[in-house]
Design a protein around this motif. Sequence first.
Motif, PDB file in Angstrom:
ATOM      1  N   PRO A  10       0.825  -1.214   0.000  1.00  0.00           N
ATOM      2  CA  PRO A  10       0.000   0.000   0.000  1.00  0.00           C
ATOM      3  C   PRO A  10       0.859   1.263   0.000  1.00  0.00           C
ATOM      4  N   SER A  11       0.272   2.354  -0.428  1.00  0.00           N
ATOM      5  CA  SER A  11       0.993   3.622  -0.462  1.00  0.00           C
ATOM      6  C   SER A  11       1.183   4.163   0.953  1.00  0.00           C
ATOM      7  N   PRO A  12       2.400   4.630   1.284  1.00  0.00           N
ATOM      8  CA  PRO A  12       2.602   5.261   2.595  1.00  0.00           C
ATOM      9  C   PRO A  12       1.895   6.605   2.715  1.00  0.00           C
ATOM     10  N   ILE A  13       1.373   7.116   1.611  1.00  0.00           N
ATOM     11  CA  ILE A  13       0.577   8.349   1.675  1.00  0.00           C
ATOM     12  C   ILE A  13      -0.802   8.055   2.258  1.00  0.00           C
ATOM     13  N   ASP A  14      -1.303   6.870   1.978  1.00  0.00           N
ATOM     14  CA  ASP A  14      -2.641   6.484   2.445  1.00  0.00           C
ATOM     15  C   ASP A  14      -2.591   5.046   2.972  1.00  0.00           C
ATOM     16  N   PRO A  15      -1.907   4.828   4.101  1.00  0.00           N
ATOM     17  CA  PRO A  15      -1.782   3.461   4.619  1.00  0.00           C
ATOM     18  C   PRO A  15      -3.134   2.910   5.058  1.00  0.00           C
ATOM     19  N   PRO A  16      -3.306   1.593   4.997  1.00  0.00           N
ATOM     20  CA  PRO A  16      -4.589   0.992   5.370  1.00  0.00           C
ATOM     21  C   PRO A  16      -4.915   1.232   6.847  1.00  0.00           C
ATOM     22  N   PRO A  17      -6.190   1.287   7.202  1.00  0.00           N
ATOM     23  CA  PRO A  17      -6.561   1.365   8.621  1.00  0.00           C
ATOM     24  C   PRO A  17      -6.286   0.031   9.301  1.00  0.00           C
ATOM     25  N   GLY A  18      -6.275   0.057  10.623  1.00  0.00           N
ATOM     26  CA  GLY A  18      -6.028  -1.184  11.349  1.00  0.00           C
ATOM     27  C   GLY A  18      -4.606  -1.658  11.152  1.00  0.00           C
ATOM     28  N   CYS A  19      -4.434  -2.949  10.968  1.00  0.00           N
ATOM     29  CA  CYS A  19      -3.113  -3.516  10.697  1.00  0.00           C
ATOM     30  C   CYS A  19      -2.691  -3.130   9.285  1.00  0.00           C
ATOM     31  N   ARG A  20      -1.517  -2.582   9.135  1.00  0.00           N
ATOM     32  CA  ARG A  20      -1.066  -2.123   7.821  1.00  0.00           C
ATOM     33  C   ARG A  20      -0.819  -3.278   6.856  1.00  0.00           C
ATOM     34  N   PHE A  21      -0.688  -4.481   7.390  1.00  0.00           N
ATOM     35  CA  PHE A  21      -0.413  -5.633   6.532  1.00  0.00           C
ATOM     36  C   PHE A  21      -1.683  -6.388   6.141  1.00  0.00           C
ATOM     37  N   HIS A  22      -2.839  -5.963   6.620  1.00  0.00           N
ATOM     38  CA  HIS A  22      -4.030  -6.805   6.453  1.00  0.00           C
ATOM     39  C   HIS A  22      -4.446  -6.967   4.996  1.00  0.00           C
ATOM     40  N   THR A  23      -4.057  -6.025   4.124  1.00  0.00           N
ATOM     41  CA  THR A  23      -4.458  -6.133   2.711  1.00  0.00           C
ATOM     42  C   THR A  23      -3.722  -7.252   1.977  1.00  0.00           C
ATOM     43  N   ARG A  24      -2.653  -7.781   2.573  1.00  0.00           N
ATOM     44  CA  ARG A  24      -1.866  -8.832   1.914  1.00  0.00           C
ATOM     45  C   ARG A  24      -1.732 -10.084   2.786  1.00  0.00           C
ATOM     46  N   CYS A  25      -2.322 -10.066   3.948  1.00  0.00           N
ATOM     47  CA  CYS A  25      -2.104 -11.128   4.929  1.00  0.00           C
ATOM     48  C   CYS A  25      -3.064 -12.302   4.713  1.00  0.00           C
ATOM     49  N   PRO A  26      -2.562 -13.545   4.709  1.00  0.00           N
ATOM     50  CA  PRO A  26      -3.440 -14.709   4.546  1.00  0.00           C
ATOM     51  C   PRO A  26      -4.261 -15.019   5.794  1.00  0.00           C
ATOM     52  N   HIS A  27      -3.964 -14.361   6.913  1.00  0.00           N
ATOM     53  CA  HIS A  27      -4.667 -14.641   8.175  1.00  0.00           C
ATOM     54  C   HIS A  27      -5.612 -13.510   8.576  1.00  0.00           C
ATOM     55  N   THR A  28      -5.895 -12.588   7.672  1.00  0.00           N
ATOM     56  CA  THR A  28      -6.697 -11.411   8.003  1.00  0.00           C
ATOM     57  C   THR A  28      -8.091 -11.793   8.517  1.00  0.00           C
ATOM     58  N   GLN A  29      -8.494 -11.120   9.618  1.00  0.00           N
ATOM     59  CA  GLN A  29      -9.848 -11.250  10.143  1.00  0.00           C
ATOM     60  C   GLN A  29     -10.434  -9.838  10.301  1.00  0.00           C
ATOM     61  N   ALA A  30     -11.690  -9.775  10.676  1.00  0.00           N
ATOM     62  CA  ALA A  30     -12.372  -8.475  10.755  1.00  0.00           C
ATOM     63  C   ALA A  30     -11.639  -7.502  11.674  1.00  0.00           C
ATOM     64  N   ARG A  31     -11.131  -7.996  12.771  1.00  0.00           N
ATOM     65  CA  ARG A  31     -10.438  -7.140  13.739  1.00  0.00           C
ATOM     66  C   ARG A  31      -9.225  -6.455  13.113  1.00  0.00           C
ATOM     67  N   CYS A  32      -8.528  -7.149  12.227  1.00  0.00           N
ATOM     68  CA  CYS A  32      -7.313  -6.616  11.617  1.00  0.00           C
ATOM     69  C   CYS A  32      -7.594  -5.362  10.799  1.00  0.00           C
ATOM     70  N   LYS A  33      -8.812  -5.247  10.257  1.00  0.00           N
ATOM     71  CA  LYS A  33      -9.137  -4.145   9.359  1.00  0.00           C
ATOM     72  C   LYS A  33      -9.478  -2.849  10.084  1.00  0.00           C
ATOM     73  N   VAL A  34      -9.694  -2.930  11.394  1.00  0.00           N
ATOM     74  CA  VAL A  34     -10.121  -1.736  12.126  1.00  0.00           C
ATOM     75  C   VAL A  34      -9.242  -1.414  13.334  1.00  0.00           C
ATOM     76  N   GLU A  35      -8.499  -2.391  13.844  1.00  0.00           N
ATOM     77  CA  GLU A  35      -7.709  -2.190  15.064  1.00  0.00           C
ATOM     78  C   GLU A  35      -6.230  -2.431  14.783  1.00  0.00           C
ATOM     79  N   ALA A  36      -5.430  -1.397  14.991  1.00  0.00           N
ATOM     80  CA  ALA A  36      -3.987  -1.520  14.769  1.00  0.00           C
ATOM     81  C   ALA A  36      -3.364  -2.331  15.910  1.00  0.00           C
ATOM     82  N   PRO A  37      -2.640  -3.387  15.598  1.00  0.00           N
ATOM     83  CA  PRO A  37      -2.019  -4.192  16.662  1.00  0.00           C
ATOM     84  C   PRO A  37      -0.810  -3.490  17.259  1.00  0.00           C
ATOM     85  N   ALA A  38      -0.553  -3.761  18.526  1.00  0.00           N
ATOM     86  CA  ALA A  38       0.623  -3.226  19.201  1.00  0.00           C
ATOM     87  C   ALA A  38       1.791  -4.193  19.023  1.00  0.00           C
TER      88      ALA A  38
END
Length: 328
Positions: free
Chosen positions: A279-307
Amino acid sequence: MTAPVLEARDLAKRFPIAGGMGRSGRVVHALNGVSLAVEAGETLAVVGESGCGKSTLANCLTGLMPPSAGSFLLQGEDATAMLRQDPMRFRRSVQIVFQDPYASLNPRRRIADTVGDALRIHGLGPRRDRRGRVAELLAEVGLAEEHLDRYPHELSGGQRQRVAIARALAVEPVVVICDEPVSALDVSIQAQVINLLRDVQRRRGVAYLFISHNLALVRHIARRIAVMYLGEVVEIGSTAALNRRMLHPYSRALFAAAPEIGRAADAPGRPPPLSGDVPSPIDPPPGCRFHTRCPHTQARCKVEAPALRPVDDRLVRCHFAEEIAEAA
């Protein structure tokens, strides 16, 4: 407990984009809350795809550019304050070796002057002794006294990088940031320079922050490895621990993509290559920045950034690292 020689705490760097066409106010999010520490005498490697923020991190930690937020410490002291109040002390303690040894050396100055300038600027030793001291530094990096009066264009790429290393070592730093220091060199020369850096570390006890794309190389030289993705550290731990297994999905895919002699890219048990673009660093994804390419993505990943949190024997930025660990 001794403080790390160099430490980043929630370091962020944003680059404003020039206005026009309704795009004013946009920024490139190059670093986003990066925290890591380099211990005395160790090598911490930083790896990741191009554009993940590795070189920006190096430039911030050497004081070449100010961070937008967060802080960094040199041997427990606020480095930003030190750069304002006593910049020479900071610059003597933290040195950098750049990727391109030809671009980082002044083509109009002889090697004796290039390395000797470091001694002159920091007032190290009497003037009459500087040429002899430069000759000693060149000998330490495997160059002869005859190289003192040569210009950079008269040296090979490997010799130029040895000069750059000698210049960094001249002021006796506690940490050297190596920003892709061998990527511009032939493979055989890379091995020589890496062995040189290891020998110097054993003799001097200097610490390295080693930035590289070469995953096989960092496994060889580093005690710990930090993996970066889109401006964030997603996993950091000992090289031994990461060699046993990676817990972040990006780390697993990144290391699996590295060529390995005797093992096919599609070998059983090897994670599949990543799909999609970074993804572009100008407009990074919400939540986990890797969720757009991650094979383990779940709903939580799209809205909550992990620590970045402790999981087993390392730190991982993933909501489901424990589940991945069990399956690894």
